[in-house]
Write an enzyme that holds these catalytic residues in place. Sequence first.
Site, PDB file in Angstrom:
ATOM      1  N   LYS A 152      -8.602 -10.245   8.471  1.00 52.98           N
ATOM      2  CA  LYS A 152      -7.578  -9.989   7.459  1.00 52.98           C
ATOM      3  C   LYS A 152      -7.547 -11.221   6.554  1.00 52.98           C
ATOM      4  CE  LYS A 152      -3.602  -8.406   5.641  1.00 52.98           C
ATOM      5  NZ  LYS A 152      -2.402  -8.267   6.483  1.00 52.98           N
ATOM      6  N   SER A 184      -6.926 -12.721   2.182  1.00 54.47           N
ATOM      7  CA  SER A 184      -6.300 -12.466   0.887  1.00 54.47           C
ATOM      8  C   SER A 184      -7.252 -11.700  -0.018  1.00 54.47           C
ATOM      9  CB  SER A 184      -5.945 -13.786   0.192  1.00 54.47           C
ATOM     10  OG  SER A 184      -5.024 -14.541   0.915  1.00 54.47           O
ATOM     11  N   HIS A 194       5.873 -13.341   2.388  1.00 54.20           N
ATOM     12  CA  HIS A 194       6.260 -12.798   3.693  1.00 54.20           C
ATOM     13  C   HIS A 194       7.779 -12.658   3.820  1.00 54.20           C
ATOM     14  CE1 HIS A 194       2.112 -13.090   4.588  1.00 54.20           C
ATOM     15  NE2 HIS A 194       2.088 -14.327   4.990  1.00 54.20           N
ATOM     16  N   THR A 220      -3.702 -14.473  -2.824  1.00 58.39           N
ATOM     17  CA  THR A 220      -3.284 -13.499  -3.823  1.00 58.39           C
ATOM     18  C   THR A 220      -1.981 -13.929  -4.471  1.00 58.39           C
ATOM     19  OG1 THR A 220      -4.280 -11.816  -2.407  1.00 58.39           O
ATOM     20  CG2 THR A 220      -2.937 -11.045  -4.238  1.00 58.39           C
ATOM     21  N   ALA A 221      -1.079 -14.506  -3.678  1.00 56.17           N
ATOM     22  CA  ALA A 221       0.188 -14.980  -4.234  1.00 56.17           C
ATOM     23  C   ALA A 221      -0.064 -15.963  -5.367  1.00 56.17           C
ATOM     24  CB  ALA A 221       1.032 -15.628  -3.134  1.00 56.17           C
TER      25      ALA A 221
END
Length: 286
Positions: free
Chosen positions: A56, A58, A157, A113-114
């Site tokens: 998992k 980004s 989050h 991604t943030a």
Amino acid sequence: MTSPLSVAFSPCPNDTFVFDAWVHGRVPGATPPEVTFADINLTNTMAERGELDVLKISYAALPWVLGERDRYALLPCGGALGRGCGPLVLTREPGTAAGLGGRTVAVPSERSTAYLLFRLWAADTVPGGVGRVVVLPFDEIMPAVRDGRVDAGLVIHEARFTYQRYGLHQLADMGEHWEAVTGLPIPLGAIVARRSLGADALTGLAGTLRASVRAAWYAPETTRPYVRAHAQEMDPEVAERHIALYVNEFTENLGDEGYAAVRTLLDRAAEQELVPPVPPAALAFP
């Protein structure tokens, strides 16, 4: 006997919820996983080094990990996209985007991604751009903003649900901006797997992940021990809200809209020279 697949994902509730049935042998016929827990910044690095079979990561890391042969393929399920779930920019006092010009902002990673969503937002809304960007572990960002060590912080989050406890204010929602500009869901976390596993194995792996997601939706109570064991410091109510926000129809299947969101993010980021360009074929599955 089939050899286990080496798999890495975070201990966040949405990931443990998604992977629970697969990890605990409740997906018939699935290849067993050998799990490593790691924050997404570490899984991004693992993927770039080609260390594990399934990770998992980004979506922002895709330009560095996709490719042919021994590189990775983007799986069409298991990840995190959605609406109303974007990163937030927080400050100690109420303010506007214009007031962020030249200021210091803490971010959880420059390969996330943030961060891409933040940079795209700032290019559109912050006159002259932000000043210094500093990278801090995500759990240190809100205390740094509260204590005045940075002017603003980019949070992800469960911080969406807890920032008020630090006396902070939401300056902007990166997801709201993204959705307003593109009309698309917010791409956050992706599942990738080695292309060298082969097309049949990749297709089977996608089926395993979908089955694991569906099993969790059908019997969410069975996932709670695993979720809570790896989110011990998180309030159970916050964990449930976390899952509800980040596990949705795009987790089961990216679909045309999900792929459009990913493609748009990577193209817009490449235009800003934030990531290398990604050829359309690199997103093809399997």
